[in-house]
Design a protein around this motif. Sequence first.
Motif, PDB file in Angstrom:
ATOM      1  N   GLU A  30       0.670  -1.234   0.021  1.00  0.00           N
ATOM      2  CA  GLU A  30       0.100   0.053   0.062  1.00  0.00           C
ATOM      3  C   GLU A  30       0.841   1.332  -0.007  1.00  0.00           C
ATOM      4  N   ALA A  31       2.073   1.215   0.962  1.00  0.00           N
ATOM      5  CA  ALA A  31       2.690   2.503   0.864  1.00  0.00           C
ATOM      6  C   ALA A  31       3.511   2.830  -0.619  1.00  0.00           C
ATOM      7  N   MET A  32       3.882   2.004  -1.237  1.00  0.00           N
ATOM      8  CA  MET A  32       4.553   2.235  -2.441  1.00  0.00           C
ATOM      9  C   MET A  32       3.684   1.772  -3.880  1.00  0.00           C
ATOM     10  N   LYS A  33       2.815   1.062  -3.761  1.00  0.00           N
ATOM     11  CA  LYS A  33       2.057   0.335  -4.806  1.00  0.00           C
ATOM     12  C   LYS A  33       2.986   0.318  -6.094  1.00  0.00           C
ATOM     13  N   LYS A  34       3.870  -0.628  -5.587  1.00  0.00           N
ATOM     14  CA  LYS A  34       4.848  -1.176  -6.809  1.00  0.00           C
ATOM     15  C   LYS A  34       4.205  -1.926  -7.732  1.00  0.00           C
ATOM     16  N   VAL A  35       4.854  -2.141  -9.083  1.00  0.00           N
ATOM     17  CA  VAL A  35       4.451  -3.083  -9.993  1.00  0.00           C
ATOM     18  C   VAL A  35       5.980  -3.142 -10.936  1.00  0.00           C
ATOM     19  N   GLY A  36       5.952  -4.628 -11.185  1.00  0.00           N
ATOM     20  CA  GLY A  36       7.309  -5.044 -12.213  1.00  0.00           C
ATOM     21  C   GLY A  36       7.097  -4.259 -13.340  1.00  0.00           C
ATOM     22  N   ASN A  57      11.383  -1.803 -10.601  1.00  0.00           N
ATOM     23  CA  ASN A  57       9.919  -1.832 -10.430  1.00  0.00           C
ATOM     24  C   ASN A  57       9.518  -0.088 -10.727  1.00  0.00           C
ATOM     25  N   TYR A  58       8.224  -0.002 -11.108  1.00  0.00           N
ATOM     26  CA  TYR A  58       7.266   1.034 -11.049  1.00  0.00           C
ATOM     27  C   TYR A  58       6.823   1.443  -9.534  1.00  0.00           C
ATOM     28  N   TYR A  59       6.691   2.479  -9.111  1.00  0.00           N
ATOM     29  CA  TYR A  59       6.126   3.026  -8.046  1.00  0.00           C
ATOM     30  C   TYR A  59       5.183   4.170  -7.807  1.00  0.00           C
ATOM     31  N   LYS A  60       4.443   4.252  -6.832  1.00  0.00           N
ATOM     32  CA  LYS A  60       3.638   5.440  -6.662  1.00  0.00           C
ATOM     33  C   LYS A  60       3.523   5.734  -5.248  1.00  0.00           C
ATOM     34  N   HIS A  61       3.719   6.721  -4.821  1.00  0.00           N
ATOM     35  CA  HIS A  61       3.609   6.906  -2.948  1.00  0.00           C
ATOM     36  C   HIS A  61       3.187   8.200  -2.855  1.00  0.00           C
TER      37      HIS A  61
END
Length: 199
Positions: A30-36, A57-61
């Motif tokens: 939840e904290a970083m919303k990562k995806v490969g 990885n991609y990330y959104k925080h």
Amino acid sequence: MIKVLYDVLSEDEINKLLTEYNSADSYNTEAMKKVGPGPAVKIIDDLMYGYKRVGGNYYKHFNPYLPHTDHREEWGSSINVVVPLHTDDPNASLVVFDQCYNKDSVTWCLHFDVQQYQVNTGVQGRPCDYEEVTNLSDQPVSDELYEKLKWTNKEQWFGLTGQALEFKPGNIMIFNNNHIHSTGIFEGTKTGLSLRYKL
């Protein structure tokens, strides 16, 4: 080595990467919303000709991320290529410190509770509390650098020096994976891509 390549990606290339990230079925943490990364990151692979991608990885925080490294001893000398894709805050930054940690990746949890991560090992305390961290100063962090790190108190950054790199879509930031780095203060959200390469 800390380097910024300015205005490398076009708006169309940024949008292709964002579309790939936003089309993911689910995200890790939840904290970083990562995806490969998927096929769209060939845009970056092509720019890094001669290097082999070994992770990323991609990330959104929404909140700053703690000081950490992305180094793996098995990779030998490797680099982190950070690609800003979106930010709500034009003053957002990534702080890359001059200090290094040459063992496998850790996240210093400072005075917060120790967190568990999928790859990094969460550890208690500050980088300056660990004798394996190289190039520490014996001084408080500078007032100028602390302006970007005010999301926690100044003593947590003791012994660290470095630079705040502008988190601007279109730019690419490159530094060795053993460099400690952390998010600067920001408002809203940040979306980016962090890829690791070795020769």
